[in-house]
Design a protein around this motif. Structure first.
Motif, PDB file in Angstrom:
ATOM      1  N   VAL A 164       0.860  -1.179   0.000  1.00 52.99           N
ATOM      2  CA  VAL A 164       0.000   0.000   0.000  1.00 52.99           C
ATOM      3  C   VAL A 164       0.895   1.228   0.000  1.00 52.99           C
ATOM      4  CG1 VAL A 164      -1.655   1.361   1.345  1.00 52.99           C
ATOM      5  CG2 VAL A 164      -1.904  -1.119   1.211  1.00 52.99           C
ATOM      6  N   VAL A 166       1.398   5.223   0.859  1.00 51.56           N
ATOM      7  CA  VAL A 166       0.921   6.379   1.611  1.00 51.56           C
ATOM      8  C   VAL A 166       1.548   7.610   0.977  1.00 51.56           C
ATOM      9  CG1 VAL A 166       0.823   7.544   3.841  1.00 51.56           C
ATOM     10  CG2 VAL A 166       0.705   5.040   3.737  1.00 51.56           C
ATOM     11  N   VAL A 184      -3.377   5.355   0.134  1.00 55.19           N
ATOM     12  CA  VAL A 184      -3.949   6.092   1.263  1.00 55.19           C
ATOM     13  C   VAL A 184      -3.268   7.453   1.273  1.00 55.19           C
ATOM     14  CG1 VAL A 184      -4.197   6.161   3.767  1.00 55.19           C
ATOM     15  CG2 VAL A 184      -4.375   3.977   2.558  1.00 55.19           C
ATOM     16  N   ARG A 197      -9.849  11.429  -4.603  1.00 50.52           N
ATOM     17  CA  ARG A 197     -10.707  10.233  -4.743  1.00 50.52           C
ATOM     18  C   ARG A 197     -10.879   9.872  -6.214  1.00 50.52           C
ATOM     19  NH1 ARG A 197     -12.604   8.650   0.034  1.00 50.52           N
ATOM     20  NH2 ARG A 197     -12.927  10.178   1.695  1.00 50.52           N
ATOM     21  N   VAL A 202      -8.028   5.578  -1.698  1.00 51.52           N
ATOM     22  CA  VAL A 202      -9.008   4.737  -1.007  1.00 51.52           C
ATOM     23  C   VAL A 202      -9.354   5.258   0.375  1.00 51.52           C
ATOM     24  CG1 VAL A 202      -8.318   2.699  -2.318  1.00 51.52           C
ATOM     25  CG2 VAL A 202      -7.242   3.149  -0.096  1.00 51.52           C
ATOM     26  N   ALA A 203      -8.536   6.173   0.929  1.00 46.52           N
ATOM     27  CA  ALA A 203      -8.819   6.764   2.234  1.00 46.52           C
ATOM     28  C   ALA A 203      -8.029   8.061   2.354  1.00 46.52           C
ATOM     29  CB  ALA A 203      -8.432   5.810   3.368  1.00 46.52           C
ATOM     30  N   LEU A 211      -3.926   9.285  10.291  1.00 48.39           N
ATOM     31  CA  LEU A 211      -3.922   8.008   9.578  1.00 48.39           C
ATOM     32  C   LEU A 211      -3.681   6.861  10.559  1.00 48.39           C
ATOM     33  CD1 LEU A 211      -1.966   7.298   6.264  1.00 48.39           C
ATOM     34  CD2 LEU A 211      -2.475   5.557   7.956  1.00 48.39           C
ATOM     35  N   ILE A 215      -6.258   3.793  11.247  1.00 43.88           N
ATOM     36  CA  ILE A 215      -5.661   2.811  10.332  1.00 43.88           C
ATOM     37  C   ILE A 215      -6.520   1.584  10.130  1.00 43.88           C
ATOM     38  CG2 ILE A 215      -4.314   1.464  12.019  1.00 43.88           C
ATOM     39  CD1 ILE A 215      -1.930   1.791   9.976  1.00 43.88           C
ATOM     40  N   THR A 218      -8.451   1.335   6.865  1.00 45.04           N
ATOM     41  CA  THR A 218      -7.660   1.391   5.628  1.00 45.04           C
ATOM     42  C   THR A 218      -7.143  -0.016   5.282  1.00 45.04           C
ATOM     43  OG1 THR A 218      -5.416   1.644   6.519  1.00 45.04           O
ATOM     44  CG2 THR A 218      -6.834   3.612   6.494  1.00 45.04           C
ATOM     45  N   PRO A 219      -6.578  -0.167   4.080  1.00 45.26           N
ATOM     46  CA  PRO A 219      -5.966  -1.457   3.743  1.00 45.26           C
ATOM     47  C   PRO A 219      -4.756  -1.803   4.608  1.00 45.26           C
ATOM     48  CG  PRO A 219      -6.435  -0.188   1.746  1.00 45.26           C
ATOM     49  CD  PRO A 219      -6.646   0.729   2.897  1.00 45.26           C
ATOM     50  N   ARG A 221      -4.804  -1.967   7.808  1.00 49.23           N
ATOM     51  CA  ARG A 221      -5.294  -2.501   9.089  1.00 49.23           C
ATOM     52  C   ARG A 221      -4.608  -3.810   9.423  1.00 49.23           C
ATOM     53  NH1 ARG A 221      -9.141  -3.074   5.201  1.00 49.23           N
ATOM     54  NH2 ARG A 221      -9.845  -5.182   4.725  1.00 49.23           N
TER      55      ARG A 221
END
Length: 221
Positions: A164, A166, A184, A197, A202-203, A211, A215, A218-219, A221
Motif C-alpha cells: 500500500v 501512503v 492512502v 478520490r 481509497v482513504a 492516519l 488505520i 484502511t488497507p 489494518r
C-alpha cells in the motif's frame, strides 16, 4: 483486503512539510531563467518528479531549452530552506506504528540524496524504515511507477508484492495505480478530496497521526 506485507511511504509532503518550499524554489528557479509561472500552477505539480515537472508546466520545448539548468537552480534555491522543514504531525509515530503492526516499511522518495538523508535524521527514521529510495535510483519519477517498484526491490520483494502506498498528491495516487497498489493519502499536499478520490485514493486523512489513529479503516489494518 488481507493485511499487506509492505507499507510504501512517500516522504516530501507526506512525512515532512516541504511542498510550499518546493513550489517557491521552482518559482525562483524559473524566474532566474526568464520564465514566470504562477506559484499555484507549480504547486499543482509538486509531488511529480523534477525530471517531469518542467515539461509538465511548459512543454517539451521548455524542457529541452532549460530543463537541466532549472533543476540545478531549483536545488540551489531549496537547499537554504531545508532548515525550515518540520515533520508533519505524527509522522514518526506512523512509521513506528506500521512496524508494530508487522508491516515492512520502505520510504519511496524522489528527493535528492542529501535531502533524503536530512529527512531521515529529522524523522529519526533510520531504525524504523527498512529501506529508502532517492532520485538517483530511477530514471523516471512519479507518476511513473518506477520509484515504487524500486522501493519494493530494495526490500527484496517482487514488484507485485502486496503493498500500500501512503502519499499526499494525485501524482502519488497515479504512481500507485500504475504500480498496482492502493493509495492512502494525507491532505498535506493541498489537493482537494474530490480530485484525490477521483484519482483513486481509497482513504484520506489530515495528518500521518490521523492516519495511524484511523488505520483500521484502511488497507493497512
Amino acid at each position: 483486503m488481507s493485511s499487506p506485507l509492505v507499507a510504501v511511504l512517500d516522504v516530501d509532503g507526506t512525512l515532512v512539510d516541504t511542498n510550499y518550499q518546493h513550489a517557491l524554489a521552482w518559482y525562483r528557479a524559473f524566474r532566474s531563467l526568464g520564465e514566470t509561472f504562477p506559484v499555484w500552477r507549480i504547486h499543482r505539480l509538486i509531488g511529480m518528479g523534477g525530471d517531469q515537472l518542467v515539461s509538465a508546466i511548459g512543454g517539451d520545448e521548455l524542457e529541452e531549452r532549460i530543463g537541466d539548468e532549472a533543476r540545478e537552480r531549483w536545488v540551489a534555491e531549496v537547499d537554504p530552506m531545508i532548515g525550515e522543514v518540520a515533520p508533519l504531525p505524527g509522522a514518526r509515530d506512523l512509521l513506528a506504528g506500521l512496524r508494530e503492526r508487522g508491516h515492512r516499511v520502505v520510504l519511496a522518495s524522489s528527493g535528492k540524496p542529501h535531502h533524503v538523508d536530512h529527512y531521515l535524521d529529522l524523522l529519526d527514521a533510520r531504525d524504523v524504515a527498512q529501506a529508502w529510495t532517492t532520485s538517483g535510483d530511477v530514471e523516471a519519477t512519479k507518476p511513473a511507477p518506477d520509484l515504487l517498484q524500486v522501493a519494493l526491490r530494495k526490500l527484496g520483494e517482487p514488484e507485485d508484492a502486496a503493498s500500500v502506498l501512503v502519499g499526499d498528491s494525485v501524482w502519488d495516487v497515479e504512481a500507485a495505480k500504475n504500480a498496482g497498489m492502493p493509495a492512502v493519502v494525507v491532505r498535506s499536499g493541498g489537493f482537494g478530496d474530490d480530485e484525490l478520490r477521483d484519482a483513486g485514493a481509497v482513504a484520506l486523512f489530515d495528518t500521518p497521526g490521523d492516519l495511524l489513529a484511523g488505520i483500521d479503516g484502511t488497507p493497512l489494518r
